[in-house]
Design a protein around this motif. Sequence first.
Motif, PDB file in Angstrom:
ATOM      1  N   VAL A   1      24.737 -33.664  33.111  1.00 11.83           N
ATOM      2  CA  VAL A   1      25.070 -32.369  33.716  1.00 11.83           C
ATOM      3  C   VAL A   1      24.137 -31.273  33.221  1.00 11.83           C
ATOM      4  CG1 VAL A   1      26.909 -30.685  34.125  1.00 11.83           C
ATOM      5  CG2 VAL A   1      27.498 -33.085  33.834  1.00 11.83           C
ATOM      6  N   MET A   2      23.643 -30.458  34.160  1.00 12.59           N
ATOM      7  CA  MET A   2      22.924 -29.236  33.801  1.00 12.59           C
ATOM      8  C   MET A   2      23.880 -28.081  34.002  1.00 12.59           C
ATOM      9  SD  MET A   2      19.357 -27.750  35.267  1.00 12.59           S
ATOM     10  CE  MET A   2      18.269 -28.348  33.988  1.00 12.59           C
ATOM     11  N   ILE A   3      24.218 -27.427  32.896  1.00  8.91           N
ATOM     12  CA  ILE A   3      25.138 -26.293  32.991  1.00  8.91           C
ATOM     13  C   ILE A   3      24.337 -24.995  33.098  1.00  8.91           C
ATOM     14  CG2 ILE A   3      27.196 -27.324  31.976  1.00  8.91           C
ATOM     15  CD1 ILE A   3      26.330 -26.037  29.272  1.00  8.91           C
ATOM     16  N   ASN A   4      25.012 -23.950  33.539  1.00  9.36           N
ATOM     17  CA  ASN A   4      24.340 -22.692  33.843  1.00  9.36           C
ATOM     18  C   ASN A   4      25.371 -21.576  33.764  1.00  9.36           C
ATOM     19  OD1 ASN A   4      24.340 -20.939  36.653  1.00  9.36           O
ATOM     20  ND2 ASN A   4      22.384 -20.859  35.610  1.00  9.36           N
TER      21      ASN A   4
ATOM     22  N   ILE B   1      27.861 -21.888  24.244  1.00  5.10           N
ATOM     23  CA  ILE B   1      27.216 -22.686  25.291  1.00  5.10           C
ATOM     24  C   ILE B   1      26.640 -23.972  24.692  1.00  5.10           C
ATOM     25  CG2 ILE B   1      25.271 -22.761  26.923  1.00  5.10           C
ATOM     26  CD1 ILE B   1      25.767 -19.734  27.424  1.00  5.10           C
ATOM     27  N   GLU B   2      26.028 -23.852  23.517  1.00  3.99           N
ATOM     28  CA  GLU B   2      25.458 -25.043  22.869  1.00  3.99           C
ATOM     29  C   GLU B   2      26.570 -26.038  22.484  1.00  3.99           C
ATOM     30  OE1 GLU B   2      22.751 -26.416  22.764  1.00  3.99           O
ATOM     31  OE2 GLU B   2      22.885 -27.825  21.091  1.00  3.99           O
ATOM     32  N   ALA B   3      27.713 -25.515  22.045  1.00  2.00           N
ATOM     33  CA  ALA B   3      28.846 -26.401  21.708  1.00  2.00           C
ATOM     34  C   ALA B   3      29.330 -27.120  22.970  1.00  2.00           C
ATOM     35  CB  ALA B   3      29.975 -25.581  21.079  1.00  2.00           C
ATOM     36  N   GLU B   4      29.348 -26.397  24.076  1.00  2.00           N
ATOM     37  CA  GLU B   4      29.779 -26.999  25.347  1.00  2.00           C
ATOM     38  C   GLU B   4      28.793 -28.094  25.763  1.00  2.00           C
ATOM     39  OE1 GLU B   4      29.794 -24.278  28.695  1.00  2.00           O
ATOM     40  OE2 GLU B   4      29.994 -25.945  30.089  1.00  2.00           O
ATOM     41  N   ARG B   5      27.493 -27.779  25.646  1.00  2.00           N
ATOM     42  CA  ARG B   5      26.465 -28.756  26.051  1.00  2.00           C
ATOM     43  C   ARG B   5      26.624 -30.052  25.251  1.00  2.00           C
ATOM     44  NH1 ARG B   5      22.183 -31.048  24.778  1.00  2.00           N
ATOM     45  NH2 ARG B   5      22.191 -30.186  22.675  1.00  2.00           N
ATOM     46  N   LYS B   6      26.847 -29.887  23.934  1.00  2.00           N
ATOM     47  CA  LYS B   6      27.001 -31.080  23.071  1.00  2.00           C
ATOM     48  C   LYS B   6      28.251 -31.860  23.450  1.00  2.00           C
ATOM     49  CE  LYS B   6      24.502 -30.009  18.831  1.00  2.00           C
ATOM     50  NZ  LYS B   6      24.619 -28.887  17.891  1.00  2.00           N
ATOM     51  N   GLU B   7      29.332 -31.135  23.751  1.00  2.00           N
ATOM     52  CA  GLU B   7      30.583 -31.816  24.125  1.00  2.00           C
ATOM     53  C   GLU B   7      30.382 -32.634  25.410  1.00  2.00           C
ATOM     54  OE1 GLU B   7      33.995 -29.323  24.992  1.00  2.00           O
ATOM     55  OE2 GLU B   7      35.171 -31.109  25.520  1.00  2.00           O
TER      56      GLU B   7
ATOM     57  N   LEU C   1      22.029 -30.528  29.755  1.00  2.00           N
ATOM     58  CA  LEU C   1      21.099 -29.420  29.518  1.00  2.00           C
ATOM     59  C   LEU C   1      21.756 -28.116  29.933  1.00  2.00           C
ATOM     60  CD1 LEU C   1      17.754 -30.803  31.039  1.00  2.00           C
ATOM     61  CD2 LEU C   1      18.328 -30.616  28.605  1.00  2.00           C
ATOM     62  N   TYR C   2      21.277 -27.033  29.315  1.00  2.00           N
ATOM     63  CA  TYR C   2      21.700 -25.697  29.738  1.00  2.00           C
ATOM     64  C   TYR C   2      20.506 -24.991  30.357  1.00  2.00           C
ATOM     65  CZ  TYR C   2      22.561 -20.688  29.430  1.00  2.00           C
ATOM     66  OH  TYR C   2      22.655 -19.352  29.729  1.00  2.00           O
ATOM     67  N   ASP C   3      20.686 -24.370  31.505  1.00  2.00           N
ATOM     68  CA  ASP C   3      19.637 -23.558  32.116  1.00  2.00           C
ATOM     69  C   ASP C   3      20.204 -22.170  32.377  1.00  2.00           C
ATOM     70  OD1 ASP C   3      16.800 -24.197  33.709  1.00  2.00           O
ATOM     71  OD2 ASP C   3      17.906 -22.444  34.444  1.00  2.00           O
ATOM     72  N   ALA C   4      19.463 -21.152  31.938  1.00  2.00           N
ATOM     73  CA  ALA C   4      19.969 -19.774  31.996  1.00  2.00           C
ATOM     74  C   ALA C   4      19.642 -19.069  33.307  1.00  2.00           C
ATOM     75  CB  ALA C   4      19.402 -18.982  30.817  1.00  2.00           C
ATOM     76  N   ALA C   5      19.248 -19.798  34.346  1.00  2.00           N
ATOM     77  CA  ALA C   5      18.855 -19.152  35.611  1.00  2.00           C
ATOM     78  C   ALA C   5      19.895 -18.132  36.070  1.00  2.00           C
ATOM     79  CB  ALA C   5      18.667 -20.218  36.698  1.00  2.00           C
TER      80      ALA C   5
END
Length: 261
Positions: free
Chosen positions: A32-35, A43-49, A59-63
Amino acid sequence: MFLKGKSAIVTGSTSGIGLAYAKALATEGASVMINGFGDEAAIEAERKELETLSGAKALYDAADMSKPEQIAAMVERCHAELGGPDIVINNAGIQHVSAIEDFPPEKYDAIIAINMSSVWHLCRAAVPHMKAAKWGRIISTASAHSLVASPNKSAYVMAKHGVAGLTKTLALEVARDGITVNCISPGYVWTPLVENQIPDTMKTRGLTRDQVINDVLLAAQPTKEFVTPEQVAALALFLCRDEAKSVTGANLSMDGGWTAA
Ligand code: NAD
């Protein structure tokens, strides 16, 4: 884990319904790419979870969904780093509640850009990848306000009707490409977006907090219960299944009976 090997972009997934979509997709194995915006550490904790849930990369993308070039870049980054995108969930959204004569034009522009135009730009960038893969799922969070109106939400109601229109149009365009395009139209879901509009509605209509919750928000919802983000995410997950391949161009209500009235 029926989504193992698939990748998904979920816009506006740092909070509320988007976060529930991201978790549901990850639970079924998707990368999943979150945004969205929010606290960097959260956000980093969510990405790791999400990586723990899926066993795949997240991945996280700040678009910023009001910026078409950032939307296109996010899709290309997903393609390069996660593959796909196989699944796109257009979910980022904002709200402003005000009578039209007091509605700031810059708020109108932002709602149209984030809630509606971003969906077009993201679909435009993602469809070629889905066509190449001969498989795709596009799901947008519309709203009961894509079907009916409420006063003082002129920009939001316009934007959500637009999302419903694009859903139908694009479903027809890609009907032979293994891609389905649908939108989900929730009634009131208890998320920060709803909580944050309570003060403005109290001011605009001269009501107390309890009156806004019971007489304005839940007035239209016959069940008298808020929808939950997890219920919305479960419907999106169904739309990703092969059993849902004939569901396309649909605007699926999940509103406790609101639009049946
Ligand atoms: P929320 O405020 O909890 O989440 C909105 C998300 O969008 C957040 O992650 C936020 O960071 C992100 N976002 C806002 N502006 C952005 C931008 N410019 N670029 C990228 N991301 C941005 O709200 P929610 O209630 O979870 O709403 C999600 C979607 O569901 C919205 O499209 C909303 O219109 C729709 N919806 C909500 C309800 C409800 O009752 N909560 C009902 C129907 C539809």
